[in-house]
Design a protein around this motif. Structure first.
Motif, PDB file in Angstrom:
ATOM      1  N   VAL A   1     -11.954   9.787  10.933  1.00 30.96           N
ATOM      2  CA  VAL A   1     -13.049   9.316  12.398  1.00 30.96           C
ATOM      3  C   VAL A   1     -15.098   9.413  11.833  1.00 30.96           C
ATOM      4  CG1 VAL A   1     -13.980   9.520  14.577  1.00 30.96           C
ATOM      5  CG2 VAL A   1     -11.341  10.242  13.304  1.00 30.96           C
ATOM      6  N   GLY A   2     -15.612   8.016  11.537  1.00 28.61           N
ATOM      7  CA  GLY A   2     -17.107   8.202  11.502  1.00 28.61           C
ATOM      8  C   GLY A   2     -17.094   7.932  10.282  1.00 28.61           C
ATOM      9  N   ASP A   3     -15.836   7.330   9.466  1.00 28.76           N
ATOM     10  CA  ASP A   3     -16.148   7.197   8.150  1.00 28.76           C
ATOM     11  C   ASP A   3     -15.959   5.742   7.855  1.00 28.76           C
ATOM     12  OD1 ASP A   3     -17.886   9.547   6.766  1.00 28.76           O
ATOM     13  OD2 ASP A   3     -15.727  10.132   6.307  1.00 28.76           O
ATOM     14  N   ASP A   4     -16.573   5.492   6.676  1.00 29.73           N
ATOM     15  CA  ASP A   4     -15.952   4.248   5.807  1.00 29.73           C
ATOM     16  C   ASP A   4     -14.532   3.797   5.753  1.00 29.73           C
ATOM     17  OD1 ASP A   4     -18.054   2.720   6.744  1.00 29.73           O
ATOM     18  OD2 ASP A   4     -18.883   2.507   4.919  1.00 29.73           O
ATOM     19  N   LEU A   5     -13.493   3.751   6.018  1.00 25.16           N
ATOM     20  CA  LEU A   5     -11.956   3.735   4.916  1.00 25.16           C
ATOM     21  C   LEU A   5     -12.063   2.542   4.663  1.00 25.16           C
ATOM     22  CD1 LEU A   5      -9.186   5.559   6.108  1.00 25.16           C
ATOM     23  CD2 LEU A   5      -8.853   4.456   7.500  1.00 25.16           C
ATOM     24  N   PHE A   6     -10.959   2.719   3.212  1.00 22.60           N
ATOM     25  CA  PHE A   6     -10.309   1.772   2.890  1.00 22.60           C
ATOM     26  C   PHE A   6      -8.443   1.951   2.614  1.00 22.60           C
ATOM     27  CE2 PHE A   6      -8.267  -0.634  -1.132  1.00 22.60           C
ATOM     28  CZ  PHE A   6      -9.004  -1.756  -0.796  1.00 22.60           C
ATOM     29  N   GLU A   7      -7.637   0.431   2.900  1.00 23.28           N
ATOM     30  CA  GLU A   7      -6.553   1.021   2.945  1.00 23.28           C
ATOM     31  C   GLU A   7      -5.289   0.150   1.833  1.00 23.28           C
ATOM     32  OE1 GLU A   7      -5.200   2.728   7.002  1.00 23.28           O
ATOM     33  OE2 GLU A   7      -6.412   1.638   7.263  1.00 23.28           O
ATOM     34  N   ILE A   8      -4.639   0.812   1.504  1.00 24.11           N
ATOM     35  CA  ILE A   8      -3.987   0.384   0.855  1.00 24.11           C
ATOM     36  C   ILE A   8      -1.909  -0.550   2.310  1.00 24.11           C
ATOM     37  CG2 ILE A   8      -2.265  -1.362  -1.142  1.00 24.11           C
ATOM     38  CD1 ILE A   8      -5.103   0.171  -2.972  1.00 24.11           C
ATOM     39  N   LEU A   9      -1.739  -0.909   1.969  1.00 26.66           N
ATOM     40  CA  LEU A   9      -0.382  -0.477   2.438  1.00 26.66           C
ATOM     41  C   LEU A   9       0.785  -1.588   1.969  1.00 26.66           C
ATOM     42  CD1 LEU A   9      -1.728  -1.367   6.544  1.00 26.66           C
ATOM     43  CD2 LEU A   9      -0.732   1.079   5.128  1.00 26.66           C
ATOM     44  N   ILE A  10       1.652  -1.160   1.281  1.00 30.99           N
ATOM     45  CA  ILE A  10       2.868  -1.468   0.509  1.00 30.99           C
ATOM     46  C   ILE A  10       4.083  -1.172   0.967  1.00 30.99           C
ATOM     47  CG2 ILE A  10       3.513  -1.625  -1.718  1.00 30.99           C
ATOM     48  CD1 ILE A  10       0.534  -0.549  -2.946  1.00 30.99           C
ATOM     49  N   ASP A  11       4.800  -2.400   1.090  1.00 29.70           N
ATOM     50  CA  ASP A  11       6.013  -2.314   1.648  1.00 29.70           C
ATOM     51  C   ASP A  11       6.604  -2.828   0.299  1.00 29.70           C
ATOM     52  OD1 ASP A  11       8.794  -2.190   2.043  1.00 29.70           O
ATOM     53  OD2 ASP A  11       8.406  -3.400   4.729  1.00 29.70           O
ATOM     54  N   PRO A  12       7.400  -2.089  -0.255  1.00 25.98           N
ATOM     55  CA  PRO A  12       8.272  -2.892  -1.494  1.00 25.98           C
ATOM     56  C   PRO A  12       9.461  -3.550  -1.503  1.00 25.98           C
ATOM     57  CG  PRO A  12       7.719  -0.675  -2.064  1.00 25.98           C
ATOM     58  CD  PRO A  12       6.987  -0.446  -1.043  1.00 25.98           C
ATOM     59  N   THR A  13       9.734  -3.335  -0.306  1.00 23.91           N
ATOM     60  CA  THR A  13      11.181  -3.800  -0.727  1.00 23.91           C
ATOM     61  C   THR A  13      10.580  -4.895   0.687  1.00 23.91           C
ATOM     62  OG1 THR A  13      11.452  -2.483   1.556  1.00 23.91           O
ATOM     63  CG2 THR A  13      12.136  -1.469  -0.186  1.00 23.91           C
ATOM     64  N   ASN A  14      10.583  -5.010   1.004  1.00 28.60           N
ATOM     65  CA  ASN A  14       9.992  -6.338   2.038  1.00 28.60           C
ATOM     66  C   ASN A  14      10.639  -6.848   2.743  1.00 28.60           C
ATOM     67  OD1 ASN A  14       8.604  -8.127   2.878  1.00 28.60           O
ATOM     68  ND2 ASN A  14       8.500  -9.977   1.036  1.00 28.60           N
ATOM     69  N   ALA A  15      11.140  -5.289   3.209  1.00 29.69           N
ATOM     70  CA  ALA A  15      12.157  -5.391   3.732  1.00 29.69           C
ATOM     71  C   ALA A  15      12.685  -6.227   5.868  1.00 29.69           C
ATOM     72  CB  ALA A  15      13.482  -4.168   4.535  1.00 29.69           C
ATOM     73  N   GLY A  16      11.332  -7.075   6.026  1.00 34.49           N
ATOM     74  CA  GLY A  16      10.402  -6.871   7.248  1.00 34.49           C
ATOM     75  C   GLY A  16      11.335  -6.305   8.444  1.00 34.49           C
ATOM     76  N   THR A  17      10.931  -5.160   8.702  1.00 34.62           N
ATOM     77  CA  THR A  17      11.228  -4.440   9.363  1.00 34.62           C
ATOM     78  C   THR A  17      10.231  -3.688   9.872  1.00 34.62           C
ATOM     79  OG1 THR A  17      10.810  -1.917   8.582  1.00 34.62           O
ATOM     80  CG2 THR A  17      13.050  -2.586   7.835  1.00 34.62           C
ATOM     81  N   HIS A  18      10.044  -3.085  10.822  1.00 29.24           N
ATOM     82  CA  HIS A  18       8.586  -2.377  12.038  1.00 29.24           C
ATOM     83  C   HIS A  18       8.632  -0.981  11.673  1.00 29.24           C
ATOM     84  CE1 HIS A  18       7.830  -6.618  14.173  1.00 29.24           C
ATOM     85  NE2 HIS A  18       9.129  -6.958  14.566  1.00 29.24           N
ATOM     86  N   ALA A  19       8.822  -0.602  10.945  1.00 28.30           N
ATOM     87  CA  ALA A  19       9.149   1.050  10.779  1.00 28.30           C
ATOM     88  C   ALA A  19       7.183   1.263  10.044  1.00 28.30           C
ATOM     89  CB  ALA A  19      10.277   1.184  10.430  1.00 28.30           C
ATOM     90  N   SER A  20       7.024   2.014   9.963  1.00 26.87           N
ATOM     91  CA  SER A  20       5.320   2.083   9.798  1.00 26.87           C
ATOM     92  C   SER A  20       6.109   3.006   8.561  1.00 26.87           C
ATOM     93  CB  SER A  20       4.623   3.012  10.703  1.00 26.87           C
ATOM     94  OG  SER A  20       4.786   4.262  10.782  1.00 26.87           O
ATOM     95  N   GLU A  21       7.627   3.838   8.928  1.00 29.50           N
ATOM     96  CA  GLU A  21       7.136   4.663   7.636  1.00 29.50           C
ATOM     97  C   GLU A  21       7.781   4.129   6.927  1.00 29.50           C
ATOM     98  OE1 GLU A  21      10.838   5.035  10.478  1.00 29.50           O
ATOM     99  OE2 GLU A  21       8.982   5.520  11.221  1.00 29.50           O
ATOM    100  N   ASP A  22       8.641   2.793   6.285  1.00 25.46           N
ATOM    101  CA  ASP A  22       8.594   2.100   5.165  1.00 25.46           C
ATOM    102  C   ASP A  22       7.720   2.285   4.501  1.00 25.46           C
ATOM    103  OD1 ASP A  22      11.481   1.716   6.284  1.00 25.46           O
ATOM    104  OD2 ASP A  22      11.507  -0.119   7.016  1.00 25.46           O
ATOM    105  N   LEU A  23       6.238   2.151   4.860  1.00 19.39           N
ATOM    106  CA  LEU A  23       5.461   1.299   4.484  1.00 19.39           C
ATOM    107  C   LEU A  23       4.235   2.997   3.468  1.00 19.39           C
ATOM    108  CD1 LEU A  23       2.681   0.352   6.844  1.00 19.39           C
ATOM    109  CD2 LEU A  23       4.393  -0.299   5.378  1.00 19.39           C
TER     110      LEU A  23
END
Length: 123
Positions: A1-23
């Protein structure tokens, strides 16, 4: 909180779920870094565990700029979850000065939903 932030999000299965735990999630701030499977947020949106990958990164700051270089070993991603040749991926940035959150994929509501990621096809 309060800091700049950079994120990389990868789903190597590209399964097309809606589950953030796949990332696979890499979050980098000037104050530190986090590597995890799933996404830690204030309100729980899914399971998360530490991702023990040999991700290397470097940052450099100068007035008006923040530069980040990240090295993610290919085998750390493919071992993590049976990867396919096309990954779902996103890059996000939070600019604390402007209070602006931007995503490479153009995700509008939930950048942590695997369905909102773009695609990266490996050679």
């Amino acid at each position: 909180v309060g800091d700049d932030l950079f994120e990389i999000l990868i789903d190597p299965t590209n399964a097309g779920t809606h589950a953030s735990e796949d990332l696979l999630h890499i979050a980098i701030k000037p104050s530190g870094v986090l590597f995890e499977r799933g996404v830690a947020t204030e309100s729980t949106i899914g399971k998360r565990t530490i991702w023990a990958a040999d991700v290397q990164y470097a940052t450099r700051s100068s007035p008006g700029r923040w530069i980040i270089e990240v090295r993610v070993p290919l085998d750390a991603v493919t071992r993590a979850r049976g990867a396919t040749p096309t990954w779902a991926i996103n890059f996000t940035r939070y600019d604390s000065k402007r209070q602006a959150y931007e995503t490479w994929s153009g995700a509008r509501h939930n950048a942590y939903d695997p369905m909102s990621l773009g695609n990266l096809t490996l050679p």
